[in-house]
Design an enzyme around this catalytic site. Structure first.
Site, PDB file in Angstrom:
ATOM      1  N   CYS A   2       0.857  -1.317  -0.099  1.00 40.73           N
ATOM      2  CA  CYS A   2      -0.016  -0.092   0.140  1.00 40.73           C
ATOM      3  C   CYS A   2       0.806   1.443  -0.057  1.00 40.73           C
ATOM      4  O   CYS A   2       2.036   1.329   0.195  1.00 40.73           O
ATOM      5  CB  CYS A   2      -0.904  -0.108   1.404  1.00 40.73           C
ATOM      6  SG  CYS A   2      -1.919  -1.598   1.378  1.00 40.73           S
ATOM      7  N   GLN A   3       0.319   2.482  -0.177  1.00 39.41           N
ATOM      8  CA  GLN A   3       0.880   3.736  -0.073  1.00 39.41           C
ATOM      9  C   GLN A   3       0.447   4.571   0.732  1.00 39.41           C
ATOM     10  O   GLN A   3      -0.768   4.616   1.179  1.00 39.41           O
ATOM     11  CB  GLN A   3       0.845   4.254  -1.599  1.00 39.41           C
ATOM     12  CG  GLN A   3       1.611   3.471  -2.570  1.00 39.41           C
ATOM     13  CD  GLN A   3       3.052   3.667  -2.927  1.00 39.41           C
ATOM     14  OE1 GLN A   3       3.436   4.786  -2.450  1.00 39.41           O
ATOM     15  NE2 GLN A   3       3.615   2.955  -3.369  1.00 39.41           N
TER      16      GLN A   3
END
Length: 274
Positions: A2-3
């Site tokens: 994820c970011q």
């Protein structure tokens, strides 16, 4: 993975520039297509947008990209699902109340076999390990400080213990804010930059967009941006070494725990808005 994206500053600032590059990572310049969300603190309130659609294609993300909401603390997340279906209730960031304040949390990583016992005061709505970890953290804070605390050193110490405990279950990069302070924990990958006078040009790595912060700021402005990987390709970002918890307040790092490794600068690829 994820970011994550966070912003902490000393004056209300919009995050349109950083979000323009960040949004592209949700299906355009990267393969994270399982939803996105962003939360802006405004006084005691929180303005939050979440969407299980890819951020690169989301009309809601397009609105946020051009909507100059000014805030002292912002947390955003682009999801690559590991636990929990791609549904709205599993989309970060998550929000809860503790001590009469809203708290916002977003997580990057995967916690295998994570099954803490909760008191019942904070319960997950969705089925992610991330929301479960958030409830567990707030449970711990509520029990450790029954009358509440705003002391950044006390909070940092308690969160550091929780980060070590939960991080033993897997990858646990996270951002957490109560609207006054923003905590950032690196388990594997997280970096930050503090922009202050003298300001300079910044160019996004994920989109061909440049901004001159001299035209948008005053000499007293200070803005910390935290991200999974650098959002710009012509500025010097500092990598937070794994195992470290940083606390940001008024646009600067004010407390940290260090392991045997230390924060390192990302090399540049080339020699009140963020």
């Amino acid at each position: 993975m994820c970011q994550l994206l966070g912003m902490n500053c000393n004056v209300p600032t919009d995050i349109c520039f950083s979000f323009a590059g960040f949004r592209a990572r949700g299906g355009l310049t990267d393969h994270h297509r399982d939803g996105w969300g962003i939360a802006f603190f405004e006084g005691k309130g929180v303005r939050i947008f979440v969407d299980p659609s890819p951020s690169a294609d989301s009309p809601v993300a397009e609105l946020v990209k051009h909507y100059p909401i000014r805030s002292l603390n912002v947390i955003a997340h682009i999801r690559k699902a590991t636990q929990g279906e791609v549904r709205l209730e599993n989309t970060h960031p998550f929000q809860r109340e503790l001590w009469g304040r809203y708290w916002i949390f977003a997580h990057n990583g995967n916690l295998n076999g994570f099954a803490p016992r909760l008191s019942g005061r904070f319960l997950p709505v969705g089925t992610t390990d991330s929301e479960l970890a958030f409830c567990h953290i707030l449970d711990h804070l509520a029990q450790r400080f029954p009358q509440g605390t705003q002391d950044i050193a006390e909070l940092h110490g308690a969160l550091r213990e929780m980060a070590l405990e939960i991080g033993a279950q897997g990858e646990f990069n996270f951002l957490l804010s109560d609207g006054d302070k923003l905590f950032a924990h690196s388990s594997s990958r997280l970096c930050y930059i503090v922009r202050k006078a003298p300001f300079a040009l910044a160019h996004l790595a994920d989109e061909d967009l440049t901004v001159d912060f001299n035209e948008l700021t005053t000499p007293l402005d200070r803005v910390a941006i935290i991200a999974t990987t650098p959002l710009t390709d012509n500025e010097r970002w500092t990598q937070i070494a794994p195992g470290n918890l940083f606390a940001f307040h008024d646009g600067e790092a004010v407390a940290m725990s260090t392991t045997q490794t230390v924060a390192q600068d990302y090399p540049r690829r080339n020699a009140a808005d963020a």
